[in-house]
Design a protein around this motif. Structure first.
Motif, PDB file in Angstrom:
ATOM      1  N   LEU A  68       0.830  -1.205   0.000  1.00 42.53           N
ATOM      2  CA  LEU A  68       0.000   0.000   0.000  1.00 42.53           C
ATOM      3  C   LEU A  68       0.866   1.257   0.000  1.00 42.53           C
ATOM      4  N   ALA A  69       0.452   2.245  -0.803  1.00 39.27           N
ATOM      5  CA  ALA A  69       1.167   3.519  -0.863  1.00 39.27           C
ATOM      6  C   ALA A  69       0.445   4.603  -0.068  1.00 39.27           C
ATOM      7  N   GLN A  70      -0.762   4.276   0.465  1.00 41.32           N
ATOM      8  CA  GLN A  70      -1.473   5.246   1.294  1.00 41.32           C
ATOM      9  C   GLN A  70      -2.425   4.502   2.221  1.00 41.32           C
ATOM     10  N   ASP A  71      -2.806   5.174   3.295  1.00 39.24           N
ATOM     11  CA  ASP A  71      -3.767   4.577   4.229  1.00 39.24           C
ATOM     12  C   ASP A  71      -5.122   4.443   3.546  1.00 39.24           C
ATOM     13  N   ILE A  72      -5.894   3.438   3.996  1.00 39.26           N
ATOM     14  CA  ILE A  72      -7.266   3.259   3.531  1.00 39.26           C
ATOM     15  C   ILE A  72      -8.186   3.425   4.734  1.00 39.26           C
ATOM     16  N   TYR A  73      -9.169   4.324   4.580  1.00 39.96           N
ATOM     17  CA  TYR A  73     -10.118   4.615   5.650  1.00 39.96           C
ATOM     18  C   TYR A  73     -11.513   4.191   5.215  1.00 39.96           C
ATOM     19  N   SER A  74     -12.308   3.828   6.214  1.00 36.05           N
ATOM     20  CA  SER A  74     -13.718   3.532   5.944  1.00 36.05           C
ATOM     21  C   SER A  74     -14.469   4.842   5.762  1.00 36.05           C
ATOM     22  N   ALA A  75     -15.761   4.727   5.412  1.00 36.99           N
ATOM     23  CA  ALA A  75     -16.569   5.931   5.209  1.00 36.99           C
ATOM     24  C   ALA A  75     -16.704   6.721   6.499  1.00 36.99           C
ATOM     25  N   SER A  76     -16.635   6.044   7.646  1.00 31.25           N
ATOM     26  CA  SER A  76     -16.755   6.722   8.932  1.00 31.25           C
ATOM     27  C   SER A  76     -15.440   7.321   9.410  1.00 31.25           C
ATOM     28  N   GLY A  77     -14.361   7.083   8.674  1.00 32.64           N
ATOM     29  CA  GLY A  77     -13.070   7.628   9.059  1.00 32.64           C
ATOM     30  C   GLY A  77     -12.184   6.661   9.805  1.00 32.64           C
ATOM     31  N   MET A  78     -12.609   5.414   9.958  1.00 37.77           N
ATOM     32  CA  MET A  78     -11.814   4.425  10.668  1.00 37.77           C
ATOM     33  C   MET A  78     -10.691   3.911   9.761  1.00 37.77           C
ATOM     34  N   LEU A  79      -9.474   3.828  10.309  1.00 41.06           N
ATOM     35  CA  LEU A  79      -8.337   3.340   9.542  1.00 41.06           C
ATOM     36  C   LEU A  79      -8.494   1.845   9.321  1.00 41.06           C
ATOM     37  N   LEU A  80      -8.509   1.436   8.051  1.00 38.20           N
ATOM     38  CA  LEU A  80      -8.634   0.019   7.718  1.00 38.20           C
ATOM     39  C   LEU A  80      -7.272  -0.609   7.466  1.00 38.20           C
ATOM     40  N   LEU A  81      -6.483   0.023   6.623  1.00 42.00           N
ATOM     41  CA  LEU A  81      -5.145  -0.480   6.308  1.00 42.00           C
ATOM     42  C   LEU A  81      -4.207   0.719   6.234  1.00 42.00           C
ATOM     43  N   HIS A  82      -3.007   0.549   6.753  1.00 43.38           N
ATOM     44  CA  HIS A  82      -2.100   1.687   6.759  1.00 43.38           C
ATOM     45  C   HIS A  82      -1.073   1.572   5.634  1.00 43.38           C
ATOM     46  N   GLU A  83      -0.516   2.719   5.282  1.00 47.77           N
ATOM     47  CA  GLU A  83       0.489   2.807   4.214  1.00 47.77           C
ATOM     48  C   GLU A  83       1.689   1.927   4.560  1.00 47.77           C
ATOM     49  N   GLY A  84       2.216   1.219   3.555  1.00 41.27           N
ATOM     50  CA  GLY A  84       3.345   0.333   3.746  1.00 41.27           C
ATOM     51  C   GLY A  84       2.958  -1.104   4.017  1.00 41.27           C
ATOM     52  N   LYS A  85       1.650  -1.376   4.167  1.00 39.99           N
ATOM     53  CA  LYS A  85       1.177  -2.730   4.453  1.00 39.99           C
ATOM     54  C   LYS A  85       1.290  -3.603   3.219  1.00 39.99           C
ATOM     55  N   ARG A  86       1.895  -4.803   3.379  1.00 40.23           N
ATOM     56  CA  ARG A  86       1.947  -5.763   2.276  1.00 40.23           C
ATOM     57  C   ARG A  86       0.640  -6.547   2.259  1.00 40.23           C
ATOM     58  N   LEU A  87      -0.044  -6.542   1.161  1.00 36.31           N
ATOM     59  CA  LEU A  87      -1.377  -7.134   1.076  1.00 36.31           C
ATOM     60  C   LEU A  87      -1.292  -8.639   0.836  1.00 36.31           C
ATOM     61  N   ASP A  88      -2.220  -9.349   1.493  1.00 30.92           N
ATOM     62  CA  ASP A  88      -2.372 -10.776   1.209  1.00 30.92           C
ATOM     63  C   ASP A  88      -3.836 -11.049   0.914  1.00 30.92           C
ATOM     64  N   GLN A  89      -4.187 -12.291   0.636  1.00 33.47           N
ATOM     65  CA  GLN A  89      -5.548 -12.597   0.226  1.00 33.47           C
ATOM     66  C   GLN A  89      -6.547 -12.332   1.356  1.00 33.47           C
ATOM     67  N   HIS A  90      -6.132 -12.572   2.597  1.00 33.81           N
ATOM     68  CA  HIS A  90      -7.022 -12.340   3.728  1.00 33.81           C
ATOM     69  C   HIS A  90      -7.387 -10.850   3.833  1.00 33.81           C
ATOM     70  N   LEU A  91      -6.409  -9.980   3.734  1.00 38.80           N
ATOM     71  CA  LEU A  91      -6.661  -8.536   3.816  1.00 38.80           C
ATOM     72  C   LEU A  91      -7.519  -8.063   2.643  1.00 38.80           C
ATOM     73  N   MET A  92      -7.265  -8.628   1.480  1.00 33.78           N
ATOM     74  CA  MET A  92      -8.046  -8.229   0.302  1.00 33.78           C
ATOM     75  C   MET A  92      -9.498  -8.650   0.450  1.00 33.78           C
ATOM     76  N   ASP A  93      -9.747  -9.839   1.039  1.00 27.77           N
ATOM     77  CA  ASP A  93     -11.130 -10.292   1.255  1.00 27.77           C
ATOM     78  C   ASP A  93     -11.844  -9.380   2.260  1.00 27.77           C
ATOM     79  N   LYS A  94     -11.139  -8.964   3.321  1.00 25.95           N
ATOM     80  CA  LYS A  94     -11.733  -8.068   4.313  1.00 25.95           C
ATOM     81  C   LYS A  94     -12.100  -6.729   3.669  1.00 25.95           C
ATOM     82  N   LEU A  95     -11.222  -6.236   2.801  1.00 23.98           N
ATOM     83  CA  LEU A  95     -11.480  -4.965   2.129  1.00 23.98           C
ATOM     84  C   LEU A  95     -12.714  -5.063   1.236  1.00 23.98           C
TER      85      LEU A  95
END
Length: 439
Positions: free
Chosen positions: A394-421
């Motif tokens: 990830l090159a930037q943080d991902i936030y939910s519509a309510s402003g909650m941080l879901l994934l932070h910048e620098g996180k290496r994505l795997d299939q589990h994280l992608m399914d949650k997203l």
């Protein structure tokens, strides 16, 4: 006086079978200054014409072998410049002789019995006609030579012009290159000067590099004029120069938390920046962009309260880039605004603070290419969640519509994280745009 050249000799060929008449005519021709040749038949006449130049031919209509008309027609075909004269019986050949004159086979005729004075007159007229022909030929030759000289001169001029154009082109290319190098040097110098302010700021408050990257990327993406791009790069490197005299407290305080006195100083920095830059003529346009980059689309900005399109285009673009970065660094509000929320604020204030059309294009650039997030030479690409592959970072943080941080910048994505997203997308009913570093 220089001696005049002797006139060219005129050769008369007499084609007659009657030796007595031939001798008389020969004497008259020589008396008239002509060089006289003799031929007793058509074959002899043609043989002489093959061997040497003949200017005038006087032929008897009753020439042995071919009649005079046929001989003169043949001479006309093969030696058209030769003047053709016909001697014919006035009682039987006059009508045919006149027709030959009309058709151009014969220049003139001598009736039989012939009269000396009339013959002399015809020879003189023929000689004058011949002189006129020669004069015209000489003029044509002279004109032809002049034309050839002109053609050669034009060719030489064209070569010189082409060579000159090539030299001018090379000179222009060298000047353009020198000018580009000079402008590049100005930009580099401006960035060095801009870095002077950075040394007084903590790393998280140093904004010029990202503002410069955003402005440059926008110019290149939208193919803006080269001069405008150079001026914008200069302005992006120097827009903070008016803050050099501020104390550290003022530099580190968000603009929304400034006191009344501090706000007065804050609102003066664009003018102060312009004043510093105006001393260098090459920076006048960039200085104008710096002066007006805090103006607002609705006219409530500073220092001159310009409104709408009265605000210079470069200032409108620079203001967007500056606000976008300073919002994220906590230099506007008393908190750092995450990148997605900063983009949302730009959209929210389009038409009030920002040029709506320009704001739309700027936000689109930030979402799709994110030039401000390039670090250590790494480029960023924008993907939908369905396009993301395991192992991407990830090159930037991902936030939910309510402003909650879901994934932070620098996180290496795997299939589990992608399914949650993807589950969050289904819950919120919206699609995320995922910025990852280009592999």
């Amino acid at each position: 006086m220089p001696a005049q050249a002797d006139p060219e000799p005129v050769t008369l060929l007499l084609v007659l079978e009657d030796t007595e008449t031939l001798s008389s005519l020969s004497d008259i021709g020589e008396q008239e200054g002509l060089r006289v040749l003799h031929a007793e038949s058509a074959q002899d006449a043609l043989a002489i014409l093959e061997l040497e130049p003949v200017d005038m031919v006087l032929c008897d209509a009753l020439t042995p072998g071919l009649d005079g008309h046929e001989v003169l027609e043949l001479i006309q075909e093969r030696w058209p410049d030769c003047i053709r004269l016909l001697m014919t019986d006035v009682s039987s050949g006059l009508e045919e002789a006149l027709r030959a004159i009309d058709e151009g086979h014969v220049y003139g005729f001598i009736p039989k019995p012939w009269h000396e004075e009339r013959l002399r007159l015809l020879l003189r007229r023929s000689r004058e006609h011949l002189g006129t022909q020669r004069e015209w030929m000489q003029r044509e030759m002279a004109l032809l030579e002049q034309n050839q000289d002109l053609i050669a001169l034009n060719a030489a001029l064209e070569q010189r012009i082409e060579a000159t154009q090539q030299e001018l082109k090379q000179t222009a290319e060298m000047l353009d290159k020198t000018y580009d190098e000079l402008l590049h040097m100005h930009v580099t110098t401006a960035r060095v000067i801009g870095d002077l302010l950075h040394h007084r700021l903590p790393r998280h408050l140093q904004t010029n590099e990202q503002v410069y990257a955003l402005v440059t990327a926008f110019c290149e993406t939208h193919a803006l004029d080269h001069t405008l791009q150079q001026d914008l790069q200069l302005a992006a490197a120097l827009y903070n120069i008016g803050k050099l005299t501020w104390d550290d407290h003022l530099l580190a305080t968000p603009s929304e938390q400034l006191s009344a006195n501090e706000r007065t100083a804050y609102q003066h920095y664009p003018v102060s920046g312009e004043n510093h830059l105006m001393a260098m003529p090459q920076l006048k346009r960039a200085a104008k962009f710096v002066r007006h980059h805090r103006e607002r689309w609705n006219g409530n900005g500073f220092p001159d309260r310009l409104e709408g399109s009265d605000i210079p285009y470069g200032s409108r673009l620079l203001g967007l880039a500056v606000d976008f970065i300073e919002l994220q660094r906590g230099m506007v509000l008393p908190r750092e605004v995450p990148r997605p929320q900063a983009l949302a604020l730009l959209r929210k204030f389009a038409g009030r603070i920002y040029d709506p059309e320009l704001c739309h294009d700027f936000v689109k650039l930030c979402v799709e290419k994110a030039p401000d997030l390039q670090t250590s030479g790494k480029a960023v690409i924008s993907l939908e969640t369905s396009q993301v592959k395991p192992g991407m970072i990830l090159a930037q943080d991902i936030y939910s519509a309510s402003g909650m941080l879901l994934l932070h910048e620098g996180k290496r994505l795997d299939q589990h994280l992608m399914d949650k997203l993807k589950n969050f997308e289904e819950i919120e009913g919206r699609n995320y745009t995922v910025l990852v570093y280009r592999p």
